[in-house]
Design a protein around this motif. Structure first.
Motif, PDB file in Angstrom:
ATOM      1  N   GLY A  77       0.881  -1.153   0.019  1.00  0.00           N
ATOM      2  CA  GLY A  77       0.004  -0.115   0.202  1.00  0.00           C
ATOM      3  C   GLY A  77       0.767   1.313  -0.023  1.00  0.00           C
ATOM      4  N   HIS A  78       2.049   1.140   0.635  1.00  0.00           N
ATOM      5  CA  HIS A  78       2.943   2.353   0.629  1.00  0.00           C
ATOM      6  C   HIS A  78       3.432   2.550  -0.769  1.00  0.00           C
ATOM      7  CE1 HIS A  78       2.413   2.354   5.039  1.00  0.00           C
ATOM      8  NE2 HIS A  78       3.185   1.133   5.077  1.00  0.00           N
ATOM      9  N   ALA A  79       3.909   1.694  -1.241  1.00  0.00           N
ATOM     10  CA  ALA A  79       4.577   1.863  -2.635  1.00  0.00           C
ATOM     11  C   ALA A  79       3.296   2.428  -3.488  1.00  0.00           C
ATOM     12  CB  ALA A  79       4.931   0.468  -3.292  1.00  0.00           C
ATOM     13  N   ILE A  80       2.278   1.870  -3.655  1.00  0.00           N
ATOM     14  CA  ILE A  80       1.102   2.177  -4.470  1.00  0.00           C
ATOM     15  C   ILE A  80       0.852   3.814  -4.303  1.00  0.00           C
ATOM     16  CG2 ILE A  80      -1.397   1.979  -4.786  1.00  0.00           C
ATOM     17  CD1 ILE A  80      -1.083  -1.220  -4.555  1.00  0.00           C
ATOM     18  N   PHE A  81       0.823   4.074  -2.750  1.00  0.00           N
ATOM     19  CA  PHE A  81       0.229   5.534  -2.403  1.00  0.00           C
ATOM     20  C   PHE A  81       1.546   6.385  -2.742  1.00  0.00           C
ATOM     21  CE2 PHE A  81       0.686   8.894   0.829  1.00  0.00           C
ATOM     22  CZ  PHE A  81      -0.439   9.309   0.759  1.00  0.00           C
ATOM     23  N   TYR A  82       2.928   5.952  -2.760  1.00  0.00           N
ATOM     24  CA  TYR A  82       3.820   7.025  -3.228  1.00  0.00           C
ATOM     25  C   TYR A  82       3.794   7.127  -4.752  1.00  0.00           C
ATOM     26  CZ  TYR A  82       6.045   5.929   1.482  1.00  0.00           C
ATOM     27  OH  TYR A  82       6.341   5.580   2.681  1.00  0.00           O
ATOM     28  N   THR A  83       3.867   5.844  -5.286  1.00  0.00           N
ATOM     29  CA  THR A  83       3.652   6.009  -6.770  1.00  0.00           C
ATOM     30  C   THR A  83       2.325   7.034  -7.476  1.00  0.00           C
ATOM     31  OG1 THR A  83       4.615   3.658  -6.935  1.00  0.00           O
ATOM     32  CG2 THR A  83       3.432   4.464  -8.837  1.00  0.00           C
ATOM     33  N   ALA A  84       1.276   6.987  -6.893  1.00  0.00           N
ATOM     34  CA  ALA A  84       0.172   7.511  -7.343  1.00  0.00           C
ATOM     35  C   ALA A  84       0.383   8.974  -7.017  1.00  0.00           C
ATOM     36  CB  ALA A  84      -1.146   7.064  -6.713  1.00  0.00           C
ATOM     37  N   LEU A  85       1.138   9.294  -5.612  1.00  0.00           N
ATOM     38  CA  LEU A  85       1.010  10.780  -5.445  1.00  0.00           C
ATOM     39  C   LEU A  85       2.159  11.403  -6.367  1.00  0.00           C
ATOM     40  CD1 LEU A  85       1.003  11.201  -1.704  1.00  0.00           C
ATOM     41  CD2 LEU A  85      -0.573  11.592  -3.264  1.00  0.00           C
ATOM     42  N   THR A  86       3.101  10.638  -6.567  1.00  0.00           N
ATOM     43  CA  THR A  86       4.143  11.135  -7.671  1.00  0.00           C
ATOM     44  C   THR A  86       3.672  11.242  -8.853  1.00  0.00           C
ATOM     45  OG1 THR A  86       5.909   9.816  -6.374  1.00  0.00           O
ATOM     46  CG2 THR A  86       6.751  10.649  -8.336  1.00  0.00           C
ATOM     47  N   VAL A  87       2.750  10.336  -9.477  1.00  0.00           N
ATOM     48  CA  VAL A  87       2.487  10.382 -10.804  1.00  0.00           C
ATOM     49  C   VAL A  87       1.399  11.642 -10.778  1.00  0.00           C
ATOM     50  CG1 VAL A  87       0.730   9.163 -12.317  1.00  0.00           C
ATOM     51  CG2 VAL A  87       2.448   8.047 -11.255  1.00  0.00           C
ATOM     52  N   ALA A  88       0.521  11.745 -10.012  1.00  0.00           N
ATOM     53  CA  ALA A  88      -0.591  12.949  -9.778  1.00  0.00           C
ATOM     54  C   ALA A  88       0.343  14.232  -9.626  1.00  0.00           C
ATOM     55  CB  ALA A  88      -1.580  12.856  -8.829  1.00  0.00           C
ATOM     56  N   ALA A  89       1.306  14.158  -8.984  1.00  0.00           N
ATOM     57  CA  ALA A  89       2.044  15.360  -8.597  1.00  0.00           C
ATOM     58  C   ALA A  89       2.683  15.853 -10.051  1.00  0.00           C
ATOM     59  CB  ALA A  89       2.895  15.406  -7.558  1.00  0.00           C
ATOM     60  N   GLY A  90       3.291  14.854 -10.651  1.00  0.00           N
ATOM     61  CA  GLY A  90       4.164  15.220 -11.806  1.00  0.00           C
ATOM     62  C   GLY A  90       3.098  15.529 -12.840  1.00  0.00           C
ATOM     63  N   PHE A  91       2.077  15.122 -13.146  1.00  0.00           N
ATOM     64  CA  PHE A  91       1.146  15.459 -14.490  1.00  0.00           C
ATOM     65  C   PHE A  91       0.376  16.852 -13.766  1.00  0.00           C
ATOM     66  CE2 PHE A  91       0.616  11.043 -15.647  1.00  0.00           C
ATOM     67  CZ  PHE A  91       0.735  11.471 -16.835  1.00  0.00           C
ATOM     68  N   SER A  92       0.429  17.047 -12.651  1.00  0.00           N
ATOM     69  CA  SER A  92      -0.161  18.531 -12.268  1.00  0.00           C
ATOM     70  C   SER A  92       0.665  19.861 -12.747  1.00  0.00           C
ATOM     71  CB  SER A  92      -0.084  18.493 -10.739  1.00  0.00           C
ATOM     72  OG  SER A  92       1.058  18.601 -10.021  1.00  0.00           O
ATOM     73  N   MET A  93       1.966  19.426 -13.022  1.00  0.00           N
ATOM     74  CA  MET A  93       2.683  20.757 -13.569  1.00  0.00           C
ATOM     75  C   MET A  93       2.207  21.006 -14.825  1.00  0.00           C
ATOM     76  SD  MET A  93       4.845  21.099 -11.099  1.00  0.00           S
ATOM     77  CE  MET A  93       5.755  22.165 -11.853  1.00  0.00           C
ATOM     78  N   LEU A  94       1.607  20.000 -15.439  1.00  0.00           N
ATOM     79  CA  LEU A  94       1.076  20.700 -16.881  1.00  0.00           C
ATOM     80  C   LEU A  94       0.165  21.599 -16.882  1.00  0.00           C
ATOM     81  CD1 LEU A  94       0.848  17.051 -18.907  1.00  0.00           C
ATOM     82  CD2 LEU A  94       2.813  18.470 -18.633  1.00  0.00           C
ATOM     83  N   VAL A  95      -0.456  21.918 -15.717  1.00  0.00           N
ATOM     84  CA  VAL A  95      -1.484  23.263 -15.598  1.00  0.00           C
ATOM     85  C   VAL A  95      -0.644  24.480 -15.791  1.00  0.00           C
ATOM     86  CG1 VAL A  95      -2.874  21.841 -13.933  1.00  0.00           C
ATOM     87  CG2 VAL A  95      -1.208  23.549 -13.166  1.00  0.00           C
TER      88      VAL A  95
END
Length: 842
Positions: free
Chosen positions: A778-796
Motif C-alpha cells: 500500500g505504501h508503494a502504491i501510495f507513493y507512486t500514485a502521489l508522484t504520478v499525480a504531482a508530476g502531471f499536475s505540473m502541466l497546468v
C-alpha cells in the motif's frame, strides 16, 4: 530468478552500466533528428477523402495556406503615415522567403473614390496610392463595400488586415496524394510487391519532404513575426491564421516539454526526498526515467518518427511510468533492508528482484496491452501514440531492472536501518474503513459509476482552435481580434458545380440567320464579341467571360445569402459579392448576360487574381463561396453547423445535393475530432478486453480478471464523467485519457492483488490480509500514485489548454485510481473471497 540475470546484471554492474552508456551515446546521436510535427497536416486525418478534395480546391482556386497580419495604427487608418506603414509592411512581408504574395488595402481597386463610370474605371483604376484618390471617400468605400468591409478593413475604420499568401509545394502535394491513394488501397484490398515498394519509396520521400517543410514553416513564421515586431512602434499588430495556430501549438508543446521536465524534476526530487530521505533513492528513479526518455527520443529520431499534438505527452508518461517501476524496487529493497540490516547488498538485490520482477513485468505487459489497443482506433496519430507508448513501456521495464540493480551494487553499502516517511496514517485509515464497511464502499463506488455514466453521455468534441490557447497569449488575442473585427478565422468553402453546357459552333452555310452579303472578316473571331468591349483592356479570361451568366449568379446569390444568414459565419465572399458591387453601377439592377461579360472583361488582369480567380473556375465549371467562421463564438458547434448547412443549402435554394460540396480546414478538423470521438468507444473496448485477457492469464481466474479491471474502469469512467459534467470537450489530447488511466492504473491493481495473495496464506482472515497488504505494498502504491499525480499536475502551467486539461484530469484520475485500488478492490475481495479460505496455501 534466472541465474543468467544475476550473472549479467547483479554480478557485473560495471559491464551493465557500460552497455547502458553506449546505448545512451547512440540514442543521443539519434535524438538530434527527433522532431515534433504540428503542421496543419497533423491536424487532419491522412485518409480523409475530404483532404484530397481540399487540396484540389486549393490548387484550382489558389487558396492554400495564408497568414493574417492585423494593423491598428495609433492615428487614423488612412493618414499618410499609416498608408506608408502598410506599404512598407507589405513590401517587407513580400520579401520573406516562402511568401507567394501579399494583399493589403493599398493594393485593391477603389471604385467609388471618387465615383466614375465603369467604362472609365477600366482605364483608370484607383488605389490608395493613386494621386487623385479621395481618402475620405476611400475610407467610406472600404468600410461599406461588401467585398472589403470586415475583410480588409474593420467596420469602424480603425484596423486593416494584410493577407500573406504562402507558397505551395506542388511536389509535396503530389507525393502525399500518391502515398494516400496507396495507403487507402492497402487498407481496403492490399498491395502487390511493386505497389508495396512504391509505397515505401513514397513514404521515405514524404518524410524527407515533411521534415524540410516543417523547418521552412518554422523559419517563415519566425521571419514574419520578426517583420511584424519591427513595426510595433506605438501601433497594435497581431499575426493569425491556421499556419500560425499550428506553429504556436508546436511552440507551446516544446515549452511544455521544458516546463514539465524542470517542474517535474523539482517536484519529484522534493517528493522522493520526503519519502525516502536519502539522495541515492532520489536520483535513481530520476536516472531511470531520464534514460528511458533518452532511449525513446533517440529511437524516434533514428527511424524518423515524429510526434504530433496527440502523442506529445509521451515523454511525461514515460517518465512517470519509469519512476513508478523504480519506486516499487526502492520500496522493496528498503523494506528488506529495514527488516534485516545485516544482509549484504547482493542478497537484498536478489530478493528485491525476485519479489518485484513478475509484478512489474505483468504491470508493464498490461500497460503495453492498454496502449497497443489504441491501434484499433484506425486514426494514424492515435495509432502512432499507441505504438510509441507500447515500445516505451518495454524500454522502461528493461532500464529499471538493469540500471537500478547495477547502480545499487556499486554504491557504498549503506546497510543499517533507514528512516522512511511511512504513509501509515492514510493507508491504515483506508484499511480500517474498508474492513469495517466494505458494502458501503461498494455502494458509494456504484453511485459514482452511475453519475460518471450520466456525465459521459454529455461528452462532446465541439471545441474551437481559439479554445486551445490562454487569453493572455498573442495567438488568442489575434484570433479574437480577427473574429470580432475582420470577418473570422477558420476557413470554410462551399463549391458549387454547374451542369455542362452545350457548345455551339457557327457555320455560315448552316446559319439560318446568316447574312449572305456579310463580309467574311465580320464573321470571323468571337461570335459574341461586344462592340462595347473594343476599348476595354486586354483580359486574361478571353471567352471565359461569357461563362458568367445571370442564372449562375442568381444561384450563387441564393446560397451566399443562406450562408451569410447563419449566426456562426463571419465574412462570406463569392461572385455574389462582386455582382453586388457591379449593381451599384447599374442603378441597383441585376446585370444581364452582355453586361456581365462586359464587367468581367473590364476587370484588369492585375486584379483578376484577387477578385475573380478565388471564386470562379470556368474551366472546371465551378464556383467557390469562401466563408470565415467566427471561431470564438461560444455557440459554435462545428459538427452540428456543418450538418445544418449541408442539408439547408438544398432545402433553402433547391440546389441538388450532388452539385455542391463543403471543404476547408473547418471540415477537415471536424472530421478528425469526430473520428477520434467515434473511435473512443472502440478503443476503450479493446483496452478493456486486452487488459481483461492479460489479467485472466496472470491470475489464472476469470473472476479475478473481472475484479481487477473494475477499479481502473471506474477511475477512467469517473474522469470522463467529470469532463461531461464540467462541459469540457474532448480534444486531441484528452481523447486518449481513458486508455492512459486504465493503462497506468493497473500498476497498483496488479501489485496489490499479488501482495494480497502472498499475505493471505499466513493471515488468519481476509481482513488481516487486507491490513497487511495496505501496510506493505500500500505504501508503494501510495507513493507512486502521489508522484504520478504531482508530476502531471505540473502541466497546468502550460499556455496550451489541451495540455492543461490533460495534466489536471490525469492527476485527478490517478488519485481516483489510488482510492479505488485501496478501497473498492479490497472491498470486493472481502465480499467475494476469490482465493478461498484465509490461512491456507494457494
Amino acid at each position: 530468478m534466472p541465474r543468467l540475470y544475476s550473472a549479467l546484471v547483479i554480478d557485473r554492474p560495471w559491464s551493465t552500466l557500460a552497455l547502458l552508456l553506449a546505448l545512451a551515446v547512440v540514442a543521443t546521436i539519434g535524438a538530434r533528428d527527433f522532431r515534433l510535427d504540428a503542421s496543419s497536416d497533423s491536424l487532419v486525418l491522412e485518409t480523409d477523402p475530404d483532404l484530397a478534395q481540399w487540396r484540389e480546391v486549393n490548387e484550382r482556386y489558389g487558396g492554400g495556406d495564408f497568414l493574417l497580419v492585423t494593423f491598428t495604427p495609433a492615428r487614423d487608418l488612412l493618414a499618410p503615415e499609416s498608408i506608408a506603414t502598410v506599404q512598407a509592411l507589405r513590401d517587407r512581408l513580400a520579401e520573406v522567403d516562402g511568401v507567394a504574395s501579399v494583399l493589403s488595402m493599398v493594393d485593391v481597386p477603389l471604385l467609388r473614390s471618387p465615383p466614375a463610370p465603369l467604362s472609365e474605371l477600366a482605364d483608370n483604376v484607383r488605389t490608395l496610392t493613386s494621386d487623385d484618390v479621395d481618402l475620405e471617400l476611400a475610407l467610406e468605400e472600404l468600410t461599406t463595400s461588401p467585398l472589403y468591409r470586415e475583410l480588409l478593413v474593420s467596420a469602424d475604420g480603425r484596423s486593416t488586415a494584410i493577407q500573406v499568401n504562402l507558397e505551395s509545394d506542388g511536389h509535396y502535394t503530389r507525393v502525399i496524394t500518391q502515398r494516400n491513394e496507396l495507403l487507402i488501397q492497402r487498407q481496403r484490398e492490399g498491395l502487390d510487391d511493386a505497389q508495396r515498394a512504391e509505397f515505401e519509396a513514397l513514404q521515405r520521400e514524404l518524410e524527407q519532404l515533411r521534415r524540410a517543410a516543417g523547418a521552412r514553416q518554422q523559419r517563415l513564421v519566425a521571419d514574419v513575426r520578426a517583420v511584424v515586431d519591427s513595426f510595433r512602434n506605438g501601433d497594435t499588430l497581431f499575426v493569425g491564421g491556421v499556419t500560425m495556430i499550428a506553429d504556436d501549438m508546436l511552440s507551446f508543446i516544446r515549452g511544455d516539454l521544458r516546463t514539465f521536465g524542470i517542474g517535474v524534476l523539482l517536484l519529484v526530487i522534493a517528493m522522493l526526498a520526503f519519502f525516502f530521505r536519502r539522495l541515492r533513492w532520489v536520483l535513481l528513479p530520476l536516472a531511470c526515467g531520464g534514460l528511458t526518455v533518452l532511449y525513446m527520443v533517440g529511437f524516434l529520431g533514428w527511424v524518423n518518427w515524429p510526434i504530433t499534438v496527440i502523442s506529445s505527452n509521451f515523454v511525461s508518461l514515460l517518465i512517470i511510468i519509469s519512476i513508478s517501476l523504480t519506486i516499487h524496487l526502492t520500496v522493496r529493497f528498503r523494506e528488506l533492508q529495514n527488516r534485516d540490516p545485516t544482509l549484504d547488498v547482493r542478497t537484498l538485490m536478489i530478493d528485491t528482484v525476485q519479489h518485484r520482477f513478475w509484478p512489474c513485468f505483468y504491470t508493464a505487459i498490461t500497460t503495453m496491452v492498454a496502449f497497443a489497443s489504441l491501434v484499433s482506433s484506425g486514426i494514424v496519430p492515435v495509432i502512432d501514440f499507441g505504438w510509441m507508448m507500447t515500445i516505451g513501456v518495454g524500454v522502461a521495464l528493461v532500464v529499471a531492472f538493469t540500471l537500478f540493480p547495477a547502480v545499487v551494487m556499486l554504491l557504498p553499502d549503506g546497510s543499517g536501518r533507514e528512516t522512511i516517511a511511512r504513509a501509515v496514517g492514510v493507508t491504515a485509515l483506508l484499511a480500517r474503513g474498508t474492513n469495517a464497511q466494505p458494502v458501503t464502499v461498494i455502494v458509494i463506488c456504484a453511485l459514482v459509476a452511475v453519475l460518471s455514466g450520466w456525465g459521459m453521455s454529455r461528452l462532446t468534441v465541439e471545441n474551437s482552435f481559439i479554445d486551445y490557447f490562454q487569453k493572455s497569449t498573442e495567438i488568442y488575442q489575434g484570433m479574437a481580434f480577427v473574429d470580432e473585427h475582420l470577418g473570422g478565422t477558420t476557413p470554410l468553402d462551399v463549391i458549387i458545380r454547374f451542369p455542362d453546357e452545350p457548345k455551339f459552333e457557327f457555320d455560315d452555310a448552316d446559319d439560318p440567320f446568316g447574312d449572305p452579303f456579310a463580309d467574311d472578316d465580320m464573321l470571323s473571331g468571337d461570335p459574341f464579341d461586344d462592340p462595347l468591349m473594343d476599348d476595354a483592356p486586354e483580359d486574361a479570361l478571353g471567352a471565359d467571360r461569357y461563362w458568367f451568366t445571370p442564372d449562375k449568379i442568381a444561384l450563387i446569390e441564393d446560397v451566399h445569402a443562406y450562408l451569410e444568414a447563419q449566426p456562426e459565419t463571419g465574412k462570406v465572399i463569392s461572385l455574389a459579392t462582386l455582382h453586388a458591387i457591379a449593381m451599384d453601377f447599374n442603378d441597383g439592377e441585376p446585370l444581364g448576360g452582355a453586361e456581365l461579360a462586359f464587367v468581367i472583361g473590364a476587370v484588369p488582369v492585375e486584379f483578376q487574381e484577387a477578385l475573380l480567380a478565388p471564386y470562379a473556375s470556368p474551366s472546371a465549371n465551378e464556383a467557390r463561396i469562401s466563408i470565415r467562421m467566427i471561431d470564438s463564438d461560444p455557440n459554435l458547434k462545428r459538427n452540428e453547423f456543418l450538418q445544418r448547412i449541408e442539408h439547408g443549402i438544398e432545402e433553402e435554394t433547391g440546389l441538388d445535393r450532388d452539385r455542391y460540396e463543403l471543404s476547408g480546414m473547418m471540415v477537415l478538423f471536424n472530421n478528425m475530432l469526430q473520428g477520434l470521438f467515434q473511435s473512443q468507444n472502440t478503443t476503450l473496448l479493446w483496452v478493456a478486453a486486452g487488459i481483461l485477457v492479460t489479467f485472466i492469464i496472470l491470475f489464472r481466474s476469470i473472476l479475478l480478471g473481472l475484479i481487477a479491471i473494475i477499479p481502473n474502469g471506474l477511475a477512467a469512467a469517473a474522469v470522463l464523467g467529470l469532463m461531461g459534467w464540467l462541459r469540457l470537450p474532448l480534444d486531441m489530447m484528452t481523447i486518449t485519457i481513458a486508455a492512459i488511466v486504465i493503462g497506468i492504473g493497473v500498476d497498483g491493481t496488479i501489485h496489490y492483488v499479488h501482495r494480497f495473495r502472498r499475505e493471505l496464506p499466513r493471515a488468519p482472515s481476509y481482513e488481516a490480509a487486507l491490513a497487511a497488504s495496505h501496510n506493505s505494498i500500500g505504501h508503494a502504491i501510495f507513493y507512486t500514485a502521489l508522484t504520478v499525480a504531482a508530476g502531471f499536475s505540473m502541466l497546468v502551467f502550460s499556455n496550451f489548454n489541451p495540455t492543461i486539461y490533460f495534466g489536471s484530469l490525469t492527476s485527478a484520475a490517478m488519485l481516483l485510481a489510488l482510492l479505488a485500488n485501496l478501497t473498492l478492490l479490497p472491498a470486493i475481495l472481502l465480499k467475494l473471497k476469490p482465493f478461498g479460505p484465509a490461512g491456507t496455501a494457494l
